[in-house]
Design a protein around this motif. Structure first.
Motif, mmCIF file in Angstrom:
data_model
loop_
_atom_site.group_PDB
_atom_site.id
_atom_site.type_symbol
_atom_site.label_atom_id
_atom_site.label_comp_id
_atom_site.label_asym_id
_atom_site.label_seq_id
_atom_site.Cartn_x
_atom_site.Cartn_y
_atom_site.Cartn_z
ATOM 1 N N TYR A 6 -0.585 5.709 -9.473
ATOM 2 C CA TYR A 6 -0.047 6.392 -8.280
ATOM 3 C C TYR A 6 0.428 8.184 -8.683
ATOM 4 N N PRO A 7 0.752 8.796 -7.653
ATOM 5 C CA PRO A 7 1.709 9.613 -7.942
ATOM 6 C C PRO A 7 2.618 9.837 -8.406
ATOM 7 N N THR A 58 1.658 7.994 -1.070
ATOM 8 C CA THR A 58 3.016 8.183 -1.605
ATOM 9 C C THR A 58 3.214 8.331 -2.369
ATOM 10 N N THR A 59 3.745 7.742 -3.284
ATOM 11 C CA THR A 59 4.383 7.102 -4.279
ATOM 12 C C THR A 59 5.193 5.863 -4.396
ATOM 13 N N PRO A 60 5.134 5.403 -5.291
ATOM 14 C CA PRO A 60 6.341 3.597 -5.512
ATOM 15 C C PRO A 60 7.176 4.077 -6.277
ATOM 16 N N THR A 75 0.934 -1.215 0.056
ATOM 17 C CA THR A 75 0.072 0.011 0.675
ATOM 18 C C THR A 75 0.930 0.940 0.269
ATOM 19 N N MET A 76 0.180 2.373 -0.558
ATOM 20 C CA MET A 76 0.963 3.817 -0.595
ATOM 21 C C MET A 76 0.881 4.269 0.079
ATOM 22 N N TRP A 77 -0.177 4.188 1.010
ATOM 23 C CA TRP A 77 -1.482 4.634 2.026
ATOM 24 C C TRP A 77 0.154 4.999 3.724
#
Length: 566
Positions: free
Chosen positions: A392-393, A35-37, A26-28
């Motif tokens: 994603y960002p 957030t960004t991966p 998860t990017m949370w």
């Protein structure tokens, strides 16, 4: 800035593997930030001018830009020399100085990149104007941007001259000739300014521009109302180009002795999507830009096949066209390797219809951005097969989703999308009120778009809070048309909303309250607007009402109008 070239299928498989790994985490964050991966990037401390020419010596003989219709074009070396001569003459003959704005009112022609980079080379700021705008629209932008010169085509000269009269200003006009005709009287000729072999280019050493200086001033409707000047710095654009180069999202291949990506420039260069993603970025990686000045199905499909287009940046009407037009065949589309949709969302059905026409393994993704974000802020990794998400960002970028009170929401909760990153604009020029509306106290940019993110952080855009009408991807602010409608001698009040349209996405519909004792037909109203705005802004239908629904604060309740009449 570049990545070692690898075979196409290998890159696709690598992208799929990376995408699947991302899907498992998860990017949370614990405080509900997405957030960004993608790996953090270093942002070069340079101007856009320096950035795009950084690797010039690797591909001087490669084609930089070419006209899709005529084949007229420029190599990288020619473009560099001509744009520098033009830059020098902007300073010497037109007296352009550091920070001066020069407007460009041009279609997609191969000269467009040379002129844009030339303005930057002279220390100027680029401001772009849609070439189909009327004199009424042009004069407003020239005044708002405080332009010191304007570059246009011969057939737009009268419109520009009329705009200057309306604005009561007198600035130099530069004409771009694509044939052998003489330049009109009292104008400068781009061809002569750029081909001047005797010009003293040493004056360009006087240019002093820093990465934090504004370099591009496009006009956007922002979240509401009339056009606002979006101040994008050199750092904003350079950061965004670096973000596009991330190996997990990039869709270009390295330029080499045996390979050069061909990118179709059919989205307008005067728009941030065309200017930043197609023009500036692709020059920085040595790609060939095929400029399509007038979009017709015939010219579009011929260009895809003739120039063996590898990369296509599209808006929904183009995807729909490729999914249903008779000229859209596997053979016509055979060279496409990557298609990125932007400007407005696509449905999965539209994507599947397009995919039925192309070869297996094509990279098709939806990305998200705005004029205010240079434009790219969210993009899926290569190999993803979820065509609804925008991903994603991008690197160095964060997102969050909030409710109407700016309370942060979590996974699977819909709310307004907020963004933070190095590509977000400096602000709207000379407009503190608008800036206070789009920037939160702690520096987040409010997009005005409704988004939802799943428990892994994949973002999907679901709706718009802002009331802009999207006609074929172009923004049409209702407030602009309402102000114009109220200028009609028979109109007391007016409201405009967007209503669905099968091929254009949305079109403007006007609601009119007439003055006591006045009469007007729908055609009168539509013709009044048609004479004063670009074709995509024209009113499609008119309905007469006794009153316009408004809130206690006097704001037009467009949602009520949509619920009842759309």
């Amino acid at each position: 800035m570049t990545m070692r070239s690898v075979p196409k299928m290998r890159r696709l498989l690598d992208g799929m593997n990376k995408g699947s790994k991302m899907a498992r985490r998860t990017m949370w964050t614990t405080d509900r930030i997405i957030t960004t991966p993608y790996e953090k990037i270093e942002i070069p401390n340079c101007t856009v001018y320096d950035y795009v020419w950084e690797n010039l010596e690797k591909w001087p003989e490669k084609t930089l830009s070419v006209c899709a219709d005529t084949g007229r074009g420029y190599t990288y070396e020619q473009a560099f020399n001509l744009s520098n001569a033009f830059a020098a003459n902007l300073r010497l003959k037109l007296n352009i100085r550091d920070g001066d704005t020069v407007s460009m009112m041009l279609p997609n022609i191969p000269d467009f990149p040379l002129i844009a980079i030339g303005i930057l080379g002279a220390g100027g700021v680029i401001s772009t104007i849609n070439p189909i705008y009327t004199a009424h629209e042009v004069q407003r932008l020239l005044v708002m941007s405080n332009s010191k010169a304007i570059v246009t085509m011969p057939d737009k000269l009268k419109t520009v001259q009329d705009a200057l009269k309306l604005a009561k200003i007198n600035i130099p006009i530069v004409i771009v000739k694509t044939n052998g005709d003489a330049a009109p009287e009292n104008t400068f000729c781009f061809n002569e300014l750029s081909e001047d072999v005797h010009v003293d280019k040493s004056c360009l050493k006087e240019v002093r521009r820093s990465p934090t200086d504004t370099c591009f001033l496009p006009y956007s409707s922002g979240t509401t109302g009339l056009p606002k000047g979006v101040e994008l710095s050199h750092r904003n654009l350079v950061a965004n180009m670096q973000q596009m180069n991330n190996p997990k999202i990039r869709n270009h291949m390295d330029t080499s002795a045996t390979h050069q990506d061909a990118v179709l420039g059919c989205l307008p260069f005067f728009h941030i999507y065309g200017a930043s993603v197609i023009m500036f970025h692709k020059i920085s990686v040595g790609a060939k830009i095929v400029a399509l000045s007038k979009f017709t199905p015939d010219s579009y499909f011929k260009s895809l096949e003739k120039y063996k287009i590898d990369i296509l940046y599209a808006a929904p009407p183009m995807i729909l066209l490729m999914g249903g037009h008779p000229a859209s065949t596997t053979e016509t589309l055979q060279h496409l390797r990557s298609v990125i949709n932007g400007a407005a969302p696509l449905s999965s059905t539209d994507v599947e219809r397009f995919l039925s026409k192309v070869k297996n393994g094509i990279d098709i993704r939806q990305a998200y951005g705005l004029t205010e974000t240079s434009p790219l802020v969210i993009m899926p990794p290569t190999g993803i097969n979820n065509y609804q998400t925008v991903g994603y960002p991008v690197s160095n970028t964060e997102a969050k989703i909030v409710d109407q009170d700016l309370k942060v929401l979590g996974p699977n909760e819909a709310g307004e999308l907020l963004l933070r990153g190095p590509q977000v604009m400096k602000g709207y020029r000379d407009n503190p009120k608008a800036n206070s509306e789009v920037f939160t106290a702690d520096g987040w940019f409010r997009t005005g778009d409704v988004a939802i993110a799943d428990d892994k952080g994949l973002i999907t855009i679901t709706d718009r809070i802002k009331e802009l009408i999207k006609v074929k991807g172009y923004q049409v602010p209702p407030a602009e048309l309402e102000a114009l409608l109220r200028e009609h001698p028979a109109v007391l009040d007016a409201a405009v909303i967007g209503i669905p349209h099968s091929s254009k996405g949305e079109v403007p519909k006007a609601f009119i309250v007439l003055k006591d004792g006045q009469k007007a037909e729908a055609k009168d109203i539509k013709d009044f607007v048609k004479e004063r705005v670009a074709p995509f802004k024209k009113i499609e239908s008119v309905e007469f009402l006794d009153s316009i629904p408004k809130s206690s604060a006097g704001k037009i309740l467009r949602k009520d109008l949509k619920a009842k009449y759309a």
